[in-house]
Design an enzyme around this catalytic site. Sequence first.
Site, PDB file in Angstrom:
ATOM      1  N   SER A  69     -14.541  -9.100   4.164  1.00 39.77           N
ATOM      2  CA  SER A  69     -15.845  -9.757   4.008  1.00 39.77           C
ATOM      3  C   SER A  69     -16.967  -8.735   4.053  1.00 39.77           C
ATOM      4  O   SER A  69     -16.838  -7.682   4.671  1.00 39.77           O
ATOM      5  CB  SER A  69     -16.068 -10.771   5.136  1.00 39.77           C
ATOM      6  OG  SER A  69     -15.008 -11.680   5.198  1.00 39.77           O
TER       7      SER A  69
HETATM    8  N1  SAH Z   1     -11.101 -11.079   8.606  1.00 38.73           N
HETATM    9  C1  SAH Z   1     -10.658 -10.371   7.442  1.00 38.73           C
HETATM   10  C2  SAH Z   1     -10.975 -11.123   6.186  1.00 38.73           C
HETATM   11  C3  SAH Z   1      -9.783 -11.178   5.288  1.00 38.73           C
HETATM   12  S1  SAH Z   1      -9.852 -12.333   3.967  1.00 38.73           S
HETATM   13  C4  SAH Z   1     -11.201  -8.957   7.412  1.00 38.73           C
HETATM   14  O1  SAH Z   1     -12.044  -8.605   8.261  1.00 38.73           O
HETATM   15  O2  SAH Z   1     -10.756  -8.168   6.585  1.00 38.73           O
HETATM   16  C5  SAH Z   1      -8.987 -13.718   4.622  1.00 38.73           C
HETATM   17  C6  SAH Z   1      -7.574 -13.492   5.062  1.00 38.73           C
HETATM   18  O3  SAH Z   1      -7.049 -14.775   5.439  1.00 38.73           O
HETATM   19  C7  SAH Z   1      -6.620 -12.959   3.990  1.00 38.73           C
HETATM   20  O4  SAH Z   1      -6.014 -11.800   4.456  1.00 38.73           O
HETATM   21  C8  SAH Z   1      -5.613 -14.081   3.803  1.00 38.73           C
HETATM   22  O5  SAH Z   1      -4.291 -13.632   3.533  1.00 38.73           O
HETATM   23  C9  SAH Z   1      -5.684 -14.783   5.144  1.00 38.73           C
HETATM   24  N2  SAH Z   1      -5.217 -16.173   5.137  1.00 38.73           N
HETATM   25  C10 SAH Z   1      -5.424 -17.148   4.216  1.00 38.73           C
HETATM   26  N3  SAH Z   1      -4.846 -18.303   4.577  1.00 38.73           N
HETATM   27  C11 SAH Z   1      -4.258 -18.066   5.800  1.00 38.73           C
HETATM   28  C12 SAH Z   1      -3.501 -18.864   6.707  1.00 38.73           C
HETATM   29  N4  SAH Z   1      -3.226 -20.150   6.471  1.00 38.73           N
HETATM   30  N5  SAH Z   1      -3.057 -18.293   7.847  1.00 38.73           N
HETATM   31  C13 SAH Z   1      -3.315 -16.988   8.123  1.00 38.73           C
HETATM   32  N6  SAH Z   1      -4.027 -16.185   7.308  1.00 38.73           N
HETATM   33  C14 SAH Z   1      -4.495 -16.710   6.162  1.00 38.73           C
END
Ligand code: SAH
Length: 219
Positions: A69
Amino acid sequence: MRSMIHGIGMTSQRTRDRLVERLRSAGITDPAVLEVIGSTPRHLFVDEALASRAYEETALPIGHGQTISQPYTVARMSELVLGGTVPEKVLEVGTGSGYQSAVLARLVSKVYSVERIGALLDQARQRLRLLGLRNVRLAHSDGSWGWPEMAPFDAIVVTAGSADIPEALLTQLALGGRLVMPVGTHDAQRLVVVTRREKVYEREDLDRVSFVPLRNGAS
Ligand code: SAH
């Protein structure tokens, strides 16, 4: 480590100081959040080829169709997670690069973070270890189910968007605890804060956002 943090040009402390100034002008006020973002090497959470762009106000690809993000969003969500308090136990759904986990690890006592993509989780684990952040526990699973064994949580932050708030997450909030999550689809998504009260869940709809989708299952 030192030489990496105090590296040249676009990944230097000066670049992070400028980022903090930008976040301040954009309305981030929590001093602890600003301090932590100013001293967390965000460039270590993206591919080396993207390191020079790590402090720009943009989301960046982290592989597997996912993104880290933009800095403002991480700062804003961290501020909402704190809500002027110091939560002890925080659950993050969507570890991704591990950057949001690293920021939270320096603001609260204990972070639990779940990610559904195993390869991302492994990389995040290495980065957190490199930074010596030992108060983050990671799990490879579908975070829509939360982490029931570790509940209740003082705060839950979901870093992927969905039309509905998963029921399991609400039930894993401590009394007075807050859930921060992008709710809604595409153009109509907003950051929502839900606070658990004795008899009801209070909901506030805040900033417009655009997150990658929350998906089912683990891979
Ligand atoms: N907090 C992260 C943002 C990553 S984007 C950062 O600082 O980089 C969102 C993430 O959520 C992705 O890696 C995706 O694989 C994960 N995601 C999506 N659905 C999910 C679920 N049901 N359970 C766990 N992770 C999930």
